[in-house]
Design a protein around this motif. Sequence first.
Motif, mmCIF file in Angstrom:
data_model
loop_
_atom_site.group_PDB
_atom_site.id
_atom_site.type_symbol
_atom_site.label_atom_id
_atom_site.label_comp_id
_atom_site.label_asym_id
_atom_site.label_seq_id
_atom_site.Cartn_x
_atom_site.Cartn_y
_atom_site.Cartn_z
ATOM 1 N N SER A 36 -15.401 -6.286 -62.198
ATOM 2 C CA SER A 36 -16.058 -6.307 -60.892
ATOM 3 C C SER A 36 -15.058 -6.590 -59.785
ATOM 4 O O SER A 36 -15.132 -5.997 -58.703
ATOM 5 N N VAL A 53 -17.459 -7.118 -50.323
ATOM 6 C CA VAL A 53 -17.832 -8.534 -50.328
ATOM 7 C C VAL A 53 -19.053 -8.755 -51.206
ATOM 8 O O VAL A 53 -19.111 -9.696 -52.002
ATOM 9 N N PHE A 54 -20.006 -7.848 -51.091
ATOM 10 C CA PHE A 54 -21.202 -7.968 -51.936
ATOM 11 C C PHE A 54 -20.833 -7.881 -53.403
ATOM 12 O O PHE A 54 -21.307 -8.655 -54.220
ATOM 13 N N GLU A 55 -19.994 -6.912 -53.711
ATOM 14 C CA GLU A 55 -19.586 -6.708 -55.101
ATOM 15 C C GLU A 55 -18.920 -7.965 -55.648
ATOM 16 O O GLU A 55 -19.205 -8.416 -56.751
ATOM 17 N N LEU A 56 -18.038 -8.528 -54.795
ATOM 18 C CA LEU A 56 -17.287 -9.702 -55.230
ATOM 19 C C LEU A 56 -18.206 -10.899 -55.452
ATOM 20 O O LEU A 56 -18.122 -11.592 -56.462
ATOM 21 N N SER A 57 -19.116 -11.125 -54.500
ATOM 22 C CA SER A 57 -19.922 -12.343 -54.611
ATOM 23 C C SER A 57 -21.053 -12.162 -55.608
ATOM 24 O O SER A 57 -21.324 -13.058 -56.402
ATOM 25 N N VAL A 58 -21.715 -11.024 -55.577
ATOM 26 C CA VAL A 58 -22.899 -10.864 -56.425
ATOM 27 C C VAL A 58 -22.509 -10.455 -57.837
ATOM 28 O O VAL A 58 -22.872 -11.106 -58.809
ATOM 29 N N GLY A 61 -19.606 -12.750 -59.209
ATOM 30 C CA GLY A 61 -20.031 -14.136 -59.242
ATOM 31 C C GLY A 61 -21.344 -14.330 -59.962
ATOM 32 O O GLY A 61 -21.387 -14.823 -61.089
ATOM 33 N N LEU A 62 -22.409 -13.873 -59.320
ATOM 34 C CA LEU A 62 -23.756 -14.192 -59.802
ATOM 35 C C LEU A 62 -24.036 -13.614 -61.180
ATOM 36 O O LEU A 62 -24.515 -14.308 -62.078
#
Lengths: 163, 477, 101
Positions: A36, A53-58, A61-62
């Motif tokens: 990811s 940013v979405f890819e990295l955090s969600v 991360g999630l």
Amino acid sequence: MIEYREFLYVAVTLCALAAVMSKNMLTSAISLAAMSVGVALILFDFNAPWAAVFELSVCAGLITVLFISAVSLLRKEEAFFAEDRTRFRLLPLFALIVAIGGWIAGWPFFEALADYARFGARGQSLGSMLWETRRMDLLGQIAILAAGVLVINSVFAVKKAEK
Amino acid sequence: MTISLLQYMLIPLFSALLIPFVARRRGRLAEIFATVTLLAGLINIGWTLLNPAVLASGFSALGEDGFSLLMIFTIYLVGLCVAFFSASYGDGRGVNTAYFYPLLLVSVSAMCGAVTSTDFFTLFIFVEVLAVASFALMTSDDTKEGIEGAVKYYLLTFPASAVIMLGLAVMLLSAGTFSFDSIRIIIYSGTSGPALIFSLALMLLGFLVKSGVVPFHVWTPDAYQGSYAPVSAFLAGIVTKISGVYAVVRIAMFLRLFETGAFRLSEVLMFLGMVTIAVGAIAAMKQDDFKRMLAFSSISQTGYIVLAAGLATPLAFIGAIFHLFNHATFKTVLFLNSASLEKATGTRDMNKLGGMEHAMPWTSWTSVIAMLSTAGVPPLSGFWSKIIIIIALWDAGAVTYAVLALLFSALTLAYFVVMQRRIFFGRKSPAAEAAAEVSPALLAPAVLMSAVIVAAGLLFPYFFSYLAETIASRMVL
Amino acid sequence: MSASFATAWYFAALLFFIGLYCMAASRNLLRQLIGLEVMSKGSLLAIIASGAMSNLSLAQAVIITMIVIEVVVVAAGLVLLVKTYRVTGGVDVWKLSSLKG
């Protein structure tokens, strides 16, 4: 000289192979997270910072957190069974066949596909795109989040009832 | 989506979010809330479709897309029947009503979002919402069978979604937009034909998996058979039809706009439809389990819709859409009645059932009406949609398909007549001796739906003028 | 420009294949979920490459929505995994075969 983006593609593919092939589920989950991160870097390189940013955090991360918690939940119960590993050991071979076949047949096809590219409305910013043209998508996001919350809650509600 | 149709999607969603808070203590409130929401929606859409001004003008006063309106009506009708049925069915079966009804409402909302979307990506999002909500519904009674059906559904439907995403990527490349109107204009301008056909083909592949058409029908019978009984009716009646078949029909409407090149894809679609009819009908004959038999019969009926969509003449679309509506009505009745039969007798094995007509007259007769409609007996609604499809096939010169469709329709009829004798008529079996008619609350949805079947059959000219006015003349240009 | 598009799609197709193979080969529901994740990454790469050629802000909007969908799908899949485990005592999908015919 391998360029930056090509290097990222290769790294992402290798991470995917590692995620699929590794015997340990925890290693799989971590390889997935690394993959990811690679995809997020590719998105940055494509000049799509918000998506990155979405890819990295969600995703990195999630989703990794979700996977790792599932792994630990199952490991405690010794739910893992011995899978036939030969299928996974054969994967690099198949992937190589597909890679070579794709090089011969797929590549010209994709290049031909690129000729049909249509340059659309480039001036619109992401914000106005999301709030003006893609308003329904935001509603869809709300709906899917509602569905997700209900699905997750329904399981924990049963758990409480059992206790 | 037009603003006036947004309410049908938003109100169930809000209601779904409210229920877990309102009904935390009292499960009954969840049922009441859900039923009232769906009933209000049904009355609203019924009035929109059938108010005197609209009827007087021969439906030309309706501004919106007729396909969407009819589908919204069907969604609310089936949703209401299922919600009302499960309110009386689910007593003490370990189903958590505080989450069952919200999920039901979320899927109703997602279906309304899908049918009113005017954009391929929005359609895709709502289909995903529907998939998440519906596989959670399948497992709502926590049985092994339900989970098996849900796992199979999950493992096939989400890879199919990934294929649809690839199709969307090609569409983004070749059109730069997903909106139906812009795509239509781009197709007319004829610039990026092959790439657009490729993208529509990828999407079609994904949606065919989701609708359970034959090479991809592995998950359908298991999901229908295994899931919680009212949910089977919901799935077979409307969910898989909206998440798969609706999109197939929509895409087929685009395929016919291409001047050349898409005919091969349409032919593949027709072939798959025909194979689906055949495989579904033949597999249904070999079943002993009532619900599994119904599941295969549902697959077979899906084949008619796909066959007509592949033909893609205006008459064929009228037949396909009318059959989509009819399928929702008769399959809901049959699945709900199979649940009633199971509740009353404790078995779904057709060899053990027999002479149910004496013990459960209402259940039996509504089932008989629905079966005759499925098999296409005049003047019930199923007859009209099938005859339109067959006439459309004949008109377009696809004589082989027309004859085969007619043949399999006759086969379905013969089989259903035999099966009715086995289950409902004849000598009383031990199961029938012990059984008693289920409560009126469980019968009401089946009776309502049977009334709709008979009414749609008898008032067929109205239906035809509605479909011809709002769909054939406006959308299928 | 078109060369970079073809490269992205080439790797997207490769990822798609790896994910699909994983889903087909494995019997473990958790590993199948990992395969699904790899597949959806493949389609994500395809979308961004297409978007770079035509309409980048639309592609970004699409990807953001797709990521939200993806996380809910994975979470729901893990819920299914927990339910499967609770009912059958394992996560082997091949042991689930009571429905036949």
